[in-house]
Design a protein around this motif. Structure first.
Motif, PDB file in Angstrom:
ATOM      1  N   GLU A 240       2.607   3.178 -11.374  1.00 24.59           N
ATOM      2  CA  GLU A 240       2.593   3.482 -12.811  1.00 24.59           C
ATOM      3  C   GLU A 240       1.748   2.476 -13.570  1.00 24.59           C
ATOM      4  O   GLU A 240       0.983   2.835 -14.483  1.00 24.59           O
ATOM      5  CB  GLU A 240       4.025   3.478 -13.348  1.00 24.59           C
ATOM      6  N   GLU A 244      -1.649   3.282 -15.774  1.00 23.41           N
ATOM      7  CA  GLU A 244      -1.761   2.875 -17.181  1.00 23.41           C
ATOM      8  C   GLU A 244      -3.040   2.083 -17.408  1.00 23.41           C
ATOM      9  O   GLU A 244      -3.717   2.232 -18.431  1.00 23.41           O
ATOM     10  CB  GLU A 244      -0.545   2.059 -17.590  1.00 23.41           C
ATOM     11  N   GLN A 255       0.253  13.087 -16.873  1.00 25.05           N
ATOM     12  CA  GLN A 255       1.587  13.174 -16.274  1.00 25.05           C
ATOM     13  C   GLN A 255       2.266  14.506 -16.587  1.00 25.05           C
ATOM     14  O   GLN A 255       3.001  15.046 -15.760  1.00 25.05           O
ATOM     15  CB  GLN A 255       2.445  12.006 -16.762  1.00 25.05           C
TER      16      GLN A 255
END
Length: 270
Positions: A240, A244, A255
């Motif tokens: 994750e 990002e 997502q």
């Protein structure tokens, strides 16, 4: 082996689009190039095809692309030499670039027009053996039943399969795919990637994608491009935090698309 070495692209205004892109790809690899919109991923691929000349750097293809049995730098080529080099590149575009009025089989065969003499093209075109080979390429992508259908009557996913068959028929040394699934629904996107992945067993496959969830499932390796530079090179399963860093504000929409695909998959199992 393909070696992209310190590719830069600078506009006359001074704006830097690519800033030292470097990576290598070998046989057996299905490399996914990820990045947010405008990051420079498609521009990198277009430099690799020779459609855009970088400001600096070089892109070296191994000796199988060269009749003189030597590695070539596609950035140095132009005219006939560039056209000859492109004969060995199986390129699959986002818009598939098919001739809609021709049949699927005819579209596959014209992928080899650059490999036969103009005289043969004018006199009698392709041989029966070549037509059979083109049919086998359609069979490889499960489109043989549509060989005599006009491409304009096919769905988007079916047309992209024909485009892959055309690239296979070229018998290239490498496959280059520029966002081949961006215009497809989740179901057809996965079908296309299931066709591309096995090609890497014999030839390198390099694809530009916008969907990390697909890359993690089908690619063997990923590089991420941000602001014209490579910021990641490694395992296709990204955390994750890594996502990002790569996508910033675009991550939420990506997502949501991944969640949609997951729901479709679950509903099928039921």
């Amino acid at each position: 082996m393909i070696s992209v070495e310190n590719i830069t692209k600078v506009l006359p205004s001074g704006k830097v689009l690519l800033d030292g892109i470097s990576f290598k790809v070998k046989k057996g690899e299905f490399l996914g190039i990820l990045g947010a919109s405008g990051a420079g991923k498609s521009l990198t691929l277009r430099c690799m095809v020779g459609l855009i000349k970088p400001t600096d750097g070089q892109i070296i293809y191994s000796k199988e692309l060269d009749d003189d049995d030597n590695p070539i730098n596609i950035c140095e080529l132009k005219g006939k030499k560039l056209r000859n080099a492109r004969k060995h590149l199986g390129v699959i575009f986002q818009g598939n670039n098919l001739v809609k009025r021709l049949t699927a089989l005819e579209n596959v065969m014209i992928g080899r027009l650059g490999q036969i003499s103009p005289l043969r093209t004018w006199i009698y075109g392709f041989t029966d053996a070549e037509a059979e080979e083109a049919y086998e390429a359609l069979k490889q992508v499960k489109m043989e039943d549509y060989s005599n259908r006009r491409v304009g009557s096919l769905s988007g996913g079916e047309q992209q399969r024909v485009a892959i068959a055309r690239a296979i028929f070229q018998n290239p040394s490498v496959y280059l795919a520029d966002e081949p699934v961006s215009s497809l629904d989740p179901k057809n996107a996965k079908k296309i990637l299931k066709l591309l992945a096995p090609l890497a067993e014999n030839k390198p496959v390099i694809g530009v994608f916008h969907q990390p969830h697909l890359v993690s499932e089908f690619c063997t390796r990923v590089i991420a491009v941000k602001d014209g530079s490579v910021v990641y090179d490694g395992d296709p399963k990204l955390s994750e935090e890594q996502l990002e860093m790569i996508y910033a504000d675009e991550l939420s929409s990506i997502q949501k698309e991944a969640e949609k695909m997951s729901l479709i998959k679950k509903s099928k199992k039921k």
